[in-house]
Design a protein around this motif. Sequence first.
Motif, PDB file in Angstrom:
ATOM      1  N   LEU A   5       4.171   2.517  -5.502  1.00  0.00           N
ATOM      2  CA  LEU A   5       3.581   2.443  -6.840  1.00  0.00           C
ATOM      3  C   LEU A   5       2.810   3.730  -7.121  1.00  0.00           C
ATOM      4  O   LEU A   5       1.910   4.112  -6.372  1.00  0.00           O
ATOM      5  CB  LEU A   5       2.651   1.229  -6.926  1.00  0.00           C
ATOM      6  N   ILE A   7       0.413   5.419  -9.689  1.00  0.00           N
ATOM      7  CA  ILE A   7      -0.497   5.160 -10.813  1.00  0.00           C
ATOM      8  C   ILE A   7      -1.114   6.484 -11.267  1.00  0.00           C
ATOM      9  O   ILE A   7      -1.920   7.075 -10.545  1.00  0.00           O
ATOM     10  CB  ILE A   7      -1.600   4.142 -10.406  1.00  0.00           C
ATOM     11  N   PRO A   8      -0.711   6.968 -12.450  1.00  0.00           N
ATOM     12  CA  PRO A   8      -1.223   8.246 -12.946  1.00  0.00           C
ATOM     13  C   PRO A   8      -2.752   8.265 -12.974  1.00  0.00           C
ATOM     14  O   PRO A   8      -3.403   7.225 -13.165  1.00  0.00           O
ATOM     15  CB  PRO A   8      -0.645   8.330 -14.354  1.00  0.00           C
ATOM     16  N   ASP A  12      -5.555   5.245 -13.412  1.00  0.00           N
ATOM     17  CA  ASP A  12      -6.377   4.867 -12.263  1.00  0.00           C
ATOM     18  C   ASP A  12      -7.854   4.833 -12.659  1.00  0.00           C
ATOM     19  O   ASP A  12      -8.554   3.857 -12.392  1.00  0.00           O
ATOM     20  CB  ASP A  12      -6.137   5.892 -11.142  1.00  0.00           C
ATOM     21  N   GLY A  19      -2.618  -0.611 -14.152  1.00  0.00           N
ATOM     22  CA  GLY A  19      -2.097  -0.520 -12.787  1.00  0.00           C
ATOM     23  C   GLY A  19      -1.961  -1.908 -12.173  1.00  0.00           C
ATOM     24  O   GLY A  19      -0.957  -2.214 -11.521  1.00  0.00           O
ATOM     25  N   ILE A  20      -2.964  -2.744 -12.418  1.00  0.00           N
ATOM     26  CA  ILE A  20      -2.941  -4.109 -11.865  1.00  0.00           C
ATOM     27  C   ILE A  20      -1.753  -4.887 -12.435  1.00  0.00           C
ATOM     28  O   ILE A  20      -1.000  -5.536 -11.700  1.00  0.00           O
ATOM     29  CB  ILE A  20      -4.280  -4.846 -12.168  1.00  0.00           C
ATOM     30  N   LEU A  23       1.497  -3.685 -10.852  1.00  0.00           N
ATOM     31  CA  LEU A  23       1.619  -4.188  -9.481  1.00  0.00           C
ATOM     32  C   LEU A  23       1.979  -5.674  -9.481  1.00  0.00           C
ATOM     33  O   LEU A  23       2.920  -6.102  -8.799  1.00  0.00           O
ATOM     34  CB  LEU A  23       0.298  -3.948  -8.739  1.00  0.00           C
ATOM     35  N   GLU A  27       5.473  -7.474  -8.155  1.00  0.00           N
ATOM     36  CA  GLU A  27       5.422  -8.453  -7.066  1.00  0.00           C
ATOM     37  C   GLU A  27       6.006  -9.792  -7.511  1.00  0.00           C
ATOM     38  O   GLU A  27       6.734 -10.440  -6.764  1.00  0.00           O
ATOM     39  CB  GLU A  27       3.976  -8.606  -6.562  1.00  0.00           C
ATOM     40  N   VAL A  33       5.668  -4.032  -2.810  1.00  0.00           N
ATOM     41  CA  VAL A  33       5.061  -2.847  -3.429  1.00  0.00           C
ATOM     42  C   VAL A  33       3.928  -2.304  -2.580  1.00  0.00           C
ATOM     43  O   VAL A  33       3.082  -3.054  -2.096  1.00  0.00           O
ATOM     44  CB  VAL A  33       4.496  -3.202  -4.832  1.00  0.00           C
ATOM     45  N   GLU A  34       3.957  -0.995  -2.419  1.00  0.00           N
ATOM     46  CA  GLU A  34       2.870  -0.343  -1.699  1.00  0.00           C
ATOM     47  C   GLU A  34       2.267   0.714  -2.597  1.00  0.00           C
ATOM     48  O   GLU A  34       2.985   1.430  -3.291  1.00  0.00           O
ATOM     49  CB  GLU A  34       3.432   0.354  -0.466  1.00  0.00           C
ATOM     50  N   TYR A  35       0.952   0.778  -2.578  1.00  0.00           N
ATOM     51  CA  TYR A  35       0.281   1.813  -3.362  1.00  0.00           C
ATOM     52  C   TYR A  35      -0.350   2.803  -2.383  1.00  0.00           C
ATOM     53  O   TYR A  35      -1.370   2.491  -1.750  1.00  0.00           O
ATOM     54  CB  TYR A  35      -0.788   1.162  -4.254  1.00  0.00           C
ATOM     55  N   THR A  37      -2.749   5.120  -1.117  1.00  0.00           N
ATOM     56  CA  THR A  37      -4.084   5.349  -1.679  1.00  0.00           C
ATOM     57  C   THR A  37      -4.489   6.819  -1.670  1.00  0.00           C
ATOM     58  O   THR A  37      -5.537   7.176  -2.201  1.00  0.00           O
ATOM     59  CB  THR A  37      -5.144   4.529  -0.928  1.00  0.00           C
ATOM     60  N   GLY A  38      -3.656   7.654  -1.115  1.00  0.00           N
ATOM     61  CA  GLY A  38      -3.985   9.082  -1.137  1.00  0.00           C
ATOM     62  C   GLY A  38      -3.636   9.777  -2.450  1.00  0.00           C
ATOM     63  O   GLY A  38      -3.747  10.992  -2.555  1.00  0.00           O
ATOM     64  N   GLN A  39      -3.209   9.023  -3.463  1.00  0.00           N
ATOM     65  CA  GLN A  39      -2.755   9.684  -4.690  1.00  0.00           C
ATOM     66  C   GLN A  39      -3.879  10.312  -5.492  1.00  0.00           C
ATOM     67  O   GLN A  39      -4.989   9.814  -5.523  1.00  0.00           O
ATOM     68  CB  GLN A  39      -2.075   8.729  -5.691  1.00  0.00           C
TER      69      GLN A  39
ATOM     70  N   PRO C 402      -7.213  14.109  -2.835  1.00  0.00           N
ATOM     71  CA  PRO C 402      -7.634  12.735  -3.135  1.00  0.00           C
ATOM     72  C   PRO C 402      -9.139  12.525  -2.979  1.00  0.00           C
ATOM     73  O   PRO C 402      -9.739  11.817  -3.775  1.00  0.00           O
ATOM     74  CB  PRO C 402      -6.875  11.887  -2.111  1.00  0.00           C
ATOM     75  N   TYR C 405     -10.862  14.155  -5.907  1.00  0.00           N
ATOM     76  CA  TYR C 405     -10.417  13.430  -7.103  1.00  0.00           C
ATOM     77  C   TYR C 405     -11.167  12.096  -7.218  1.00  0.00           C
ATOM     78  O   TYR C 405     -11.693  11.761  -8.290  1.00  0.00           O
ATOM     79  CB  TYR C 405      -8.904  13.218  -7.040  1.00  0.00           C
ATOM     80  N   PHE C 445      -8.495   1.766 -10.431  1.00  0.00           N
ATOM     81  CA  PHE C 445      -7.411   0.958  -9.867  1.00  0.00           C
ATOM     82  C   PHE C 445      -7.429   1.057  -8.344  1.00  0.00           C
ATOM     83  O   PHE C 445      -7.284   0.062  -7.635  1.00  0.00           O
ATOM     84  CB  PHE C 445      -6.053   1.407 -10.424  1.00  0.00           C
ATOM     85  N   LYS C 446      -7.637   2.274  -7.896  1.00  0.00           N
ATOM     86  CA  LYS C 446      -7.619   2.513  -6.448  1.00  0.00           C
ATOM     87  C   LYS C 446      -8.691   1.683  -5.739  1.00  0.00           C
ATOM     88  O   LYS C 446      -8.437   1.067  -4.704  1.00  0.00           O
ATOM     89  CB  LYS C 446      -7.814   4.007  -6.172  1.00  0.00           C
ATOM     90  N   TRP C 448     -10.073  -1.050  -6.816  1.00  0.00           N
ATOM     91  CA  TRP C 448      -9.662  -2.458  -6.911  1.00  0.00           C
ATOM     92  C   TRP C 448      -8.660  -2.785  -5.813  1.00  0.00           C
ATOM     93  O   TRP C 448      -8.770  -3.805  -5.124  1.00  0.00           O
ATOM     94  CB  TRP C 448      -9.045  -2.710  -8.301  1.00  0.00           C
ATOM     95  N   TYR C 449      -7.685  -1.888  -5.660  1.00  0.00           N
ATOM     96  CA  TYR C 449      -6.604  -2.112  -4.700  1.00  0.00           C
ATOM     97  C   TYR C 449      -7.158  -2.148  -3.272  1.00  0.00           C
ATOM     98  O   TYR C 449      -6.798  -3.019  -2.477  1.00  0.00           O
ATOM     99  CB  TYR C 449      -5.565  -0.995  -4.854  1.00  0.00           C
TER     100      TYR C 449
END
Lengths: 246, 197, 456
Positions: A5, A7-8, A12, A19-20, A23, A27, A33-35, A37-39, C402, C405, C445-446, C448-449
């Motif tokens: 996933l 998420i721009p 975010d 984003g929620i 996701l 699902e 789905v994997e997000y 987290t380093g994005q 990241p 950011y 979002f991050k 939350w996730y």
Amino acid sequence: MKVGLFIPCYIDQFYPQVGISTLELLEKLGCEVEYPTGQACCGQPMANTGCEEDAVAAYHHFVELFQTYEYIVAPSGSCVYHVRKHYDIIGQTEEVRKVRKNTLDLSEFLLDILKIKSLDSRFPHKVGLHQSCHGLRGLRLGTGSERVLESSSKLDTLLRMVDGLELVELTRADECCGFGGTFAINEPAISAKMGKDRIADHESKGVEVITAGDMSCLMHLEGILRRQNKGMKVKHIAEILNGTQL
Amino acid sequence: MSKNEILAAIRRNKPTGAVLPSIPTFPEGKASPVVTFITMVETGGGQVIRASGPGALQAAIENRFPDAKRIASPIPGVKSNVALGAIHSPSELEPVDVAVISGRLGVAENGAIWVTEEDCIHRVLPFITQHLFLLLDEAAIVHNMHQAYEQIQVDASGFGLFIAGPSKTADIEQSLVIGAQGARSLTVVLEPPLTSG
Amino acid sequence: MKEHAQKSAEFIRDESRTDWHDEALWFVRSKRDRAAHSIAEWEQLRELASQVKDNVLAHLDQYLEQFEANAQRNGVHVHWAADAAEHNRIVHSILEKHNVQRLVKSKSMLTEECHLNEYLTERGVEVVDTDLGERIIQLKEEPPSHIVMPAIHLKKEEVGELFHQKLHTEKGASDPQYLTEAARQHLRQKFLAAGAAITGVNFAVAETGGVVVCTNEGNADMGVHLAPVQIHCMGIEKIIPRAEHLGIFTRLLARSATGQPITIYTSHYHRPKVNGEMHIVIVDNGRTTQLGRADFRNSLKCIRCGACMNTCPIYRRSGGHSYGYTIPGPIGSILTPGIDLKKYSGLPFASTLCGSCSDVCPVKINIHEQLYRWRQVIVREGHLPPAKRQGMKWAGKVLSNPGWYNSLGKLTRWALRQLPRPFLYNSFNEWGRDRELPQPPRQSFKEWYQNKKTEK
């Protein structure tokens, strides 16, 4: 299938609910789905300002993060377009080519890969669809009004699966909203005027909610709606498809 | 010399490849080309009359412009009172009210008619006249511009043109005005008439 | 750099006039849509036109030589001009040779580009533009604001006032029919008195050595056939290989430009008239340089239909004069940086990159992609304001890291929530002039996730 996933950055930070919804929707449709987290960001803001070289680090970071996924899905035609179209300035390794090819907008993934025919969602409102330009003319998610081809629109198709939703026809089917990234602050007068004109079209058709495949357009339109104290709302298409209510 | 410099610069800078595509034959559509042609001429602001023979043509001219003083035409049988052969300077044609000229070919998709210098005698005639009649054989109507260019030879005459209506402009606020610098009206006389009526 | 933004902001200040301008051009775009949709093979024609033009660019030298030889065989004098100055000198020398005092001109963007009118006027030649729109702006002493509809920015009342002053029409009269009739009478006298006529060129056919000119008013022909000397000025890129290719281009041109199925007059000039003289001036003026730029040479395919202007949401709301060049709008924004990168460095940014221009273009020029590419060139050559350049370098670092950011995002959201309104909405905030900033959530979002995952 394993979906990464994407998420721009502005979603975010400012619109986590988009984003929620993305996701949850994926699902619900049975995807794993994997997000990652380093994005951070796909690099578009720098590149569209002409500073491609300052975006290269973001390109490499993106590829590294997503290279293992079969599909990379984002609720944004614009960012997906950027990855597919403009990641051509870095070395085209196998990983880069794979990431560029497999990065899809949510609507493409739902219709072309999952091939969904129906959705379990209800949104009993008058909705106006804003056809975000990069999705429409960049990714060809639909037929732009300029082209003499059989008319189709992925976003339109998806919205028609939603129970109770009334989709209105606009006077100008797919005119730009005037966001345009840094254009919005480089040419603020014209950017805002374009947004106001788009809103007026929706307003004249009695639209309650403007939706789009790109939250950036909606962020701009929402900014104008709130400044003008208008009751019209904006909702990303992922929210509507996922059954979010007003 | 600039010519050599320009050509040399082109040779240095031009891309390679790119073959010339061949033009396919496009579907002609179901409608009769004559019917489409008439619609298109009318859409372009022209009128279409069906008349058979010089007598009918003359009647049509007199009927439409009973007050015309100067009528110029090289077509035998049309009562012309301007001696086109005696004109030395094209500006002498300025007082012409009505010109009647033969067209060679009509194009259904846009209502355009191919006219050559030989048909006009003087190149300026179809423009300088206040009103223009073009005579056209119905059998000479083709479907589209591809067929038109197949049939005509553009350099057979020193000057040839497609005319698709009366002179017009929309340069003031996009308001359509008929009669800009050229002829104020176009009447296309189709012969022979359709037997089916 | 900010010139377009400033001029467009000025233009927009009169909002009802902006709406009027936008609607007038949208009307033309809508007519174009109807005309295009009446041709089932439209997209195929665009592809063919694009391929023909690709072939022309790849063999431009041969086609030009072939064209010259055939034109000369037809009895036409052919001249070559490396730049605007030479073009103007050539035209003037032809006029001098025939002792021409009065010249009529039909629309030619090339002569606008070369500033021919000023050059000839300074040398005592009366130059009269004969296209109605061009005559209006000539009398008003303004440049054209559109390549097909040069006076589209003026209201009929303004034209009425202008004609009252210059052509002595009735005071207060603004009926387009009446004003057009006045111009007709005025221009007839000019046509009859002219010693030479100049036209632009829509297409030059290599195979036959002739040129094709398209007008609706008939003004090119009134000029050319009445004056003893006719001069046709063309850029090198106007060449097409064969007469059969006119079929493709005449089907596309008027439909794209105004929504008409064809222009009223499509004139093919091959040989001089009896007792007349015919000249063709072939002009480079920077075109061969553009031909050498792989990313941008495609712009030379342009057939000057103006469809990209009519569809451009920015052009429609800023007017042609905001671009500061003869050819405005999207096509102007990809041609001008090649002429003077510094001077026109703002134009490629006067776009949202919406792509509508590329999709209406009858020869499929990838206009919006070239805008994007010009932006890269402008930055590389150092024409982005230093503060913006530095900002982007910084953004590039933060947005690829990241950790930075995440922290900066959190800080921004906190600031947006906490800071009093005057700190957020002030003259530094261009976004906030007409728009509210987004309402920042407490959690990204991050965040939350990550919370959700730890809960599991």
